[in-house]
Scaffold this active site. Structure first.
Site, PDB file in Angstrom:
ATOM      1  N   GLU A  48     -25.674  15.956  95.486  1.00 45.01           N
ATOM      2  CA  GLU A  48     -26.631  17.032  95.228  1.00 45.01           C
ATOM      3  C   GLU A  48     -26.703  17.353  93.738  1.00 45.01           C
ATOM      4  O   GLU A  48     -27.796  17.532  93.185  1.00 45.01           O
ATOM      5  CB  GLU A  48     -26.243  18.273  96.034  1.00 45.01           C
ATOM      6  CG  GLU A  48     -26.422  18.093  97.524  1.00 45.01           C
ATOM      7  CD  GLU A  48     -25.598  19.052  98.374  1.00 45.01           C
ATOM      8  OE1 GLU A  48     -25.710  18.958  99.609  1.00 45.01           O
ATOM      9  OE2 GLU A  48     -24.834  19.870  97.814  1.00 45.01           O
ATOM     10  N   VAL A 108     -23.712  30.000  92.694  1.00 40.29           N
ATOM     11  CA  VAL A 108     -24.036  29.072  93.776  1.00 40.29           C
ATOM     12  C   VAL A 108     -25.548  29.026  93.931  1.00 40.29           C
ATOM     13  O   VAL A 108     -26.206  30.065  94.051  1.00 40.29           O
ATOM     14  CB  VAL A 108     -23.373  29.494  95.110  1.00 40.29           C
ATOM     15  CG1 VAL A 108     -23.809  28.567  96.239  1.00 40.29           C
ATOM     16  CG2 VAL A 108     -21.865  29.501  94.981  1.00 40.29           C
ATOM     17  N   HIS A 156     -16.678  27.512  96.193  1.00 38.32           N
ATOM     18  CA  HIS A 156     -17.623  26.558  95.611  1.00 38.32           C
ATOM     19  C   HIS A 156     -17.198  26.150  94.208  1.00 38.32           C
ATOM     20  O   HIS A 156     -16.692  26.963  93.440  1.00 38.32           O
ATOM     21  CB  HIS A 156     -19.037  27.161  95.579  1.00 38.32           C
ATOM     22  CG  HIS A 156     -19.693  27.120  96.915  1.00 38.32           C
ATOM     23  ND1 HIS A 156     -20.596  26.151  97.267  1.00 38.32           N
ATOM     24  CD2 HIS A 156     -19.556  27.911  97.991  1.00 38.32           C
ATOM     25  CE1 HIS A 156     -20.984  26.352  98.505  1.00 38.32           C
ATOM     26  NE2 HIS A 156     -20.364  27.423  98.964  1.00 38.32           N
TER      27      HIS A 156
END
Length: 129
Positions: A44, A77, A24
Site C-alpha cells: 500500500e 493513519v 500502526h
C-alpha cells in the site's frame, strides 16, 4: 464481515480506538525503509509512492509524522491504498490542525477503510483460486 469489523471498532472506548491507532507504523518510516512492514502495508505504501519520496518530501513527512504523534499520541493513519503521496502529505498537514476529539474518529475511519480494502483483496484472491 466488513460491517462486523466496523461495529467492533466502533464499540471500543476511546482508549481502545487509540490503542488500535498506536499499532500502526509511521508512513514512509523506518519499517518501510528496512522492509519490516507487513506485505500488505508495504504494498500500500509503495503504490502510494511513499518509498520513492523526494528528499524534501521525506523530510517533511518525517517532521509532520513526529509532530502529529506528539500531538495525538498515535501515528498518523490514512488509507494509503486510496491515496497518493500528495494527498497523504496534504491530509497529514490538514488533520494535524484538528482537535483530538475530532481527529480520533477520522483516524478510525481510515482504519476501517484499510480493513475493508484488505478484506476485499483476500476475498478476491480466494475467488481466483
Amino acid at each position: 464481515m466488513e460491517a462486523r469489523i466496523a461495529e467492533f471498532i466502533d464499540s471500543l472506548p476511546a482508549a481502545g480506538k487509540a490503542g488500535i491507532l498506536r499499532c500502526h507504523p509511521d508512513l514512509a518510516g523506518r519499517d518501510l525503509q528496512s522492509g519490516t512492514l507487513t506485505a500488505e502495508s508495504e504494498q500500500e505504501q509503495v503504490v502510494a509512492g511513499l518509498r520513492s519520496l523526494e528528499p524534501a518530501d521525506a523530510t517533511r513527512l518525517r517532521r509532520l509524522n513526529l509532530q502529529y504523534k506528539e500531538r495525538f499520541g498515535y501515528p498518523f493513519v490514512i488509507c494509503a491504498g486510496l491515496n497518493d503521496r500528495a494527498a497523504i502529505l496534504r491530509q497529514l498537514a490538514e488533520r494535524f490542525a484538528n482537535e483530538p476529539q475530532r481527529e480520533l474518529p477520522l483516524a478510525i475511519e481510515e482504519v476501517k477503510k484499510i480493513c475493508c480494502l484488505r478484506l476485499r483483496r483476500i476475498v478476491a484472491s480466494d475467488i481466483k483460486l
